[in-house]
Design a protein around this motif. Structure first.
Motif, mmCIF file in Angstrom:
data_model
loop_
_atom_site.group_PDB
_atom_site.id
_atom_site.type_symbol
_atom_site.label_atom_id
_atom_site.label_comp_id
_atom_site.label_asym_id
_atom_site.label_seq_id
_atom_site.Cartn_x
_atom_site.Cartn_y
_atom_site.Cartn_z
ATOM 1 N N THR A 1 -33.616 88.821 93.497
ATOM 2 C CA THR A 1 -32.707 87.775 93.017
ATOM 3 C C THR A 1 -31.438 88.403 92.468
ATOM 4 O O THR A 1 -31.415 89.556 92.052
ATOM 5 N N TRP A 2 -30.369 87.590 92.462
ATOM 6 C CA TRP A 2 -29.072 88.047 91.983
ATOM 7 C C TRP A 2 -28.693 87.274 90.735
ATOM 8 O O TRP A 2 -28.865 86.056 90.673
ATOM 9 N N HIS A 3 -28.128 87.986 89.764
ATOM 10 C CA HIS A 3 -27.543 87.355 88.590
ATOM 11 C C HIS A 3 -26.059 87.741 88.564
ATOM 12 O O HIS A 3 -25.716 88.927 88.489
ATOM 13 N N GLY A 4 -25.203 86.747 88.660
ATOM 14 C CA GLY A 4 -23.770 87.007 88.673
ATOM 15 C C GLY A 4 -23.062 86.230 87.585
ATOM 16 O O GLY A 4 -23.398 85.069 87.305
ATOM 17 N N HIS A 5 -22.095 86.868 86.948
ATOM 18 C CA HIS A 5 -21.315 86.228 85.895
ATOM 19 C C HIS A 5 -19.847 86.535 86.121
ATOM 20 O O HIS A 5 -19.473 87.688 86.375
ATOM 21 N N LEU A 6 -19.028 85.497 86.064
ATOM 22 C CA LEU A 6 -17.589 85.650 86.271
ATOM 23 C C LEU A 6 -16.855 84.934 85.153
ATOM 24 O O LEU A 6 -17.070 83.743 84.920
ATOM 25 N N LYS A 7 -15.991 85.672 84.463
ATOM 26 C CA LYS A 7 -15.179 85.103 83.391
ATOM 27 C C LYS A 7 -13.726 85.103 83.831
ATOM 28 O O LYS A 7 -13.137 86.161 84.094
ATOM 29 N N LEU A 8 -13.138 83.926 83.920
ATOM 30 C CA LEU A 8 -11.764 83.755 84.375
ATOM 31 C C LEU A 8 -10.875 83.386 83.195
ATOM 32 O O LEU A 8 -11.263 82.580 82.344
ATOM 33 N N ASP A 9 -9.678 83.956 83.189
ATOM 34 C CA ASP A 9 -8.740 83.694 82.098
ATOM 35 C C ASP A 9 -7.352 83.512 82.699
ATOM 36 O O ASP A 9 -6.884 84.354 83.482
ATOM 37 N N TYR A 10 -6.701 82.399 82.349
ATOM 38 C CA TYR A 10 -5.363 82.098 82.864
ATOM 39 C C TYR A 10 -4.436 81.884 81.669
ATOM 40 O O TYR A 10 -4.734 81.094 80.772
ATOM 41 N N ARG A 11 -3.299 82.593 81.693
ATOM 42 C CA ARG A 11 -2.336 82.448 80.613
ATOM 43 C C ARG A 11 -0.933 82.680 81.143
ATOM 44 O O ARG A 11 -0.738 83.297 82.196
ATOM 45 N N LEU A 12 0.048 82.171 80.411
ATOM 46 C CA LEU A 12 1.435 82.382 80.811
ATOM 47 C C LEU A 12 1.866 83.806 80.484
ATOM 48 O O LEU A 12 1.511 84.357 79.421
ATOM 49 N N ALA B 1 10.799 85.309 82.812
ATOM 50 C CA ALA B 1 11.922 84.426 82.506
ATOM 51 C C ALA B 1 11.583 82.969 82.796
ATOM 52 O O ALA B 1 12.066 82.059 82.122
ATOM 53 N N ALA B 2 10.768 82.737 83.831
ATOM 54 C CA ALA B 2 10.318 81.397 84.188
ATOM 55 C C ALA B 2 8.793 81.371 84.092
ATOM 56 O O ALA B 2 8.143 82.425 84.099
ATOM 57 N N PRO B 3 8.186 80.185 83.987
ATOM 58 C CA PRO B 3 6.726 80.127 83.844
ATOM 59 C C PRO B 3 5.993 80.868 84.961
ATOM 60 O O PRO B 3 6.239 80.637 86.146
ATOM 61 N N ARG B 4 5.124 81.773 84.564
ATOM 62 C CA ARG B 4 4.293 82.511 85.516
ATOM 63 C C ARG B 4 2.872 82.577 84.955
ATOM 64 O O ARG B 4 2.661 83.074 83.844
ATOM 65 N N THR B 5 1.925 82.040 85.715
ATOM 66 C CA THR B 5 0.527 82.069 85.293
ATOM 67 C C THR B 5 -0.123 83.362 85.755
ATOM 68 O O THR B 5 -0.104 83.694 86.940
ATOM 69 N N ILE B 6 -0.670 84.086 84.812
ATOM 70 C CA ILE B 6 -1.422 85.310 85.126
ATOM 71 C C ILE B 6 -2.912 84.972 85.100
ATOM 72 O O ILE B 6 -3.413 84.407 84.125
ATOM 73 N N GLY B 7 -3.605 85.285 86.172
ATOM 74 C CA GLY B 7 -5.034 85.035 86.248
ATOM 75 C C GLY B 7 -5.805 86.342 86.261
ATOM 76 O O GLY B 7 -5.473 87.255 87.011
ATOM 77 N N ARG B 8 -6.807 86.430 85.407
ATOM 78 C CA ARG B 8 -7.640 87.632 85.357
ATOM 79 C C ARG B 8 -9.102 87.223 85.468
ATOM 80 O O ARG B 8 -9.506 86.151 85.018
ATOM 81 N N GLY C 1 4.725 79.719 94.373
ATOM 82 C CA GLY C 1 5.544 80.227 93.291
ATOM 83 C C GLY C 1 4.719 80.720 92.127
ATOM 84 O O GLY C 1 3.491 80.564 92.077
ATOM 85 N N ASP C 2 5.399 81.311 91.150
ATOM 86 C CA ASP C 2 4.708 81.995 90.063
ATOM 87 C C ASP C 2 3.991 81.067 89.085
ATOM 88 O O ASP C 2 3.107 81.502 88.352
ATOM 89 N N ALA C 3 4.356 79.799 89.058
ATOM 90 C CA ALA C 3 3.812 78.913 88.031
ATOM 91 C C ALA C 3 2.336 78.589 88.239
ATOM 92 O O ALA C 3 1.625 78.286 87.280
ATOM 93 N N VAL C 4 1.869 78.640 89.491
ATOM 94 C CA VAL C 4 0.495 78.249 89.811
ATOM 95 C C VAL C 4 -0.250 79.445 90.386
ATOM 96 O O VAL C 4 0.170 80.017 91.393
ATOM 97 N N CYS C 5 -1.349 79.818 89.748
ATOM 98 C CA CYS C 5 -2.178 80.923 90.225
ATOM 99 C C CYS C 5 -3.360 80.371 91.017
ATOM 100 O O CYS C 5 -4.151 79.577 90.491
ATOM 101 N N HIS C 6 -3.479 80.793 92.286
ATOM 102 C CA HIS C 6 -4.605 80.399 93.126
ATOM 103 C C HIS C 6 -5.651 81.509 93.095
ATOM 104 O O HIS C 6 -5.328 82.686 93.306
ATOM 105 N N HIS C 7 -6.901 81.132 92.850
ATOM 106 C CA HIS C 7 -8.010 82.074 92.899
ATOM 107 C C HIS C 7 -9.069 81.578 93.884
ATOM 108 O O HIS C 7 -9.449 80.404 93.857
ATOM 109 N N VAL C 8 -9.542 82.492 94.722
ATOM 110 C CA VAL C 8 -10.634 82.210 95.645
ATOM 111 C C VAL C 8 -11.865 82.957 95.143
ATOM 112 O O VAL C 8 -11.854 84.184 95.035
#
Length: 297
Positions: free
Chosen positions: A2-13, A18-25, A42-49
């Motif tokens: 069996t697999w146990h997986g944990h993912l913690k996502l953090d999004y902040r400006l 100079a303009a809104p940019r969302t950083i995703g970690r 654009g930088d304002a929206v961070c897409h994560h797959v």
């Protein structure tokens, strides 16, 4: 195994942009991760797959996702393909998401469909907590069995919960909970009736739930406009008028709008959901639809 997986996502400006940019970690342990932050609009929206390398969830697997969207950030989260709960020899496979959306933040939770294979034993729990001023759009598509192969869900157990709550966790604005249990003799007959009854699934195998939610209630005029936008987008979508589709849009709470739809296949529902998502995106945020490229591969 069996697999146990944990993912913690953090999004902040980004405080230095100079303009809104969302950083995703993303921080991960086990087989659950984000490969790259993408910015197709654009930088304002961070897409994560989100990627689960084993390709499916089996009995005993546990996948946990936590997401925090900070003030002013905008995150769109999706998957590269269907989430598959495979058949189990007994143990339950579990997937959970706990997301918190801060004031002024935006979240789009748009995974592709969840396939519940025959004889699966699975639990899928989604919880979203929105602070005042936060907004989100989400959807969930559940397919029982393999509809395209005419392989029905005739054994197993599937439990799902979707919760939309205030960020302080004091109660829920909207909760959907359901259990389909074909293994427990005390519940199997009731479950079969629910799957076949016109008041239940009506013999259909795919259920779609889409919603938009607010940390602060929109006005009645704004809420009614979102309902009408969803209905118009659904009716004008490709394949509109198909008798195999049943759908309705309601506002069960002043801060929540919900669209429910049923069909025999995933693809017709997805064709109709995409314009609804685009209409809500435009109405809520004045943004055009920007479908993740992974949906076309």
């Amino acid at each position: 195994m069996t697999w146990h997986g944990h993912l913690k996502l953090d999004y902040r400006l980004d405080p230095h942009a100079a303009a809104p940019r969302t950083i995703g970690r993303g921080e991960h342990s086990g087989p659950l991760r984000v490969l790259q932050s993408l910015y197709p609009e654009g930088d304002a929206v961070c897409h994560h797959v989100l990627v689960h390398p084993p390709g499916g969830i089996v009995g005993g697997d546990v996948l946990q996702i936590e997401a925090q969207v900070d003030a002013g950030a905008h995150a769109l989260i999706t998957t590269p393909g269907a989430t598959r709960f495979y058949r189990s020899g007994g143990p339950t496979a579990r997937q959970s998401l706990a997301a918190r959306v801060a004031a002024g933040a935006r979240l789009e939770w748009l995974p592709l469909e969840t396939l519940v294979h025959d004889a699966a034993r699975a639990s899928n729990h989604l919880r979203f907590e929105l602070a005042p001023g936060a907004t989100m759009i989400g959807w969930d598509l559940m397919a029982l069995g393999l509809p395209a192969s005419d392989a029905r869900f005739e054994h197993g157990r599937f439990e799902q919960a979707i919760e939309l709550a205030a960020v302080d966790g004091a109660g829920c604005d909207w909760i959907e909970r359901g259990v389909l249990d074909l293994d427990d003799p005390a519940l199997a007959a009731l479950t079969r009736r629910r799957l076949q009854s016109p008041l239940g699934f009506g013999g259909r195998s795919v259920l779609a739930t889409a919603w938009c939610a607010f940390g602060s209630a929109p006005t009645q005029i704004e809420r009614e406009a979102l309902v009408e936008a969803a209905r118009a987008a659904w009716d004008q979508a490709p394949g509109a008028g198909g008798a195999e589709l049943l759908a309705g849009v309601t506002s069960p709470h002043p801060r929540v709008l919900v669209l429910r739809a049923m069909a025999d296949r995933v693809e017709p529902l997805m064709q109709r959901l995409l314009p609804v998502w685009a209409a809500w995106r435009h109405s809520m945020w004045a943004l055009p639809a920007c479908a993740p490229r992974v949906w076309r591969t």
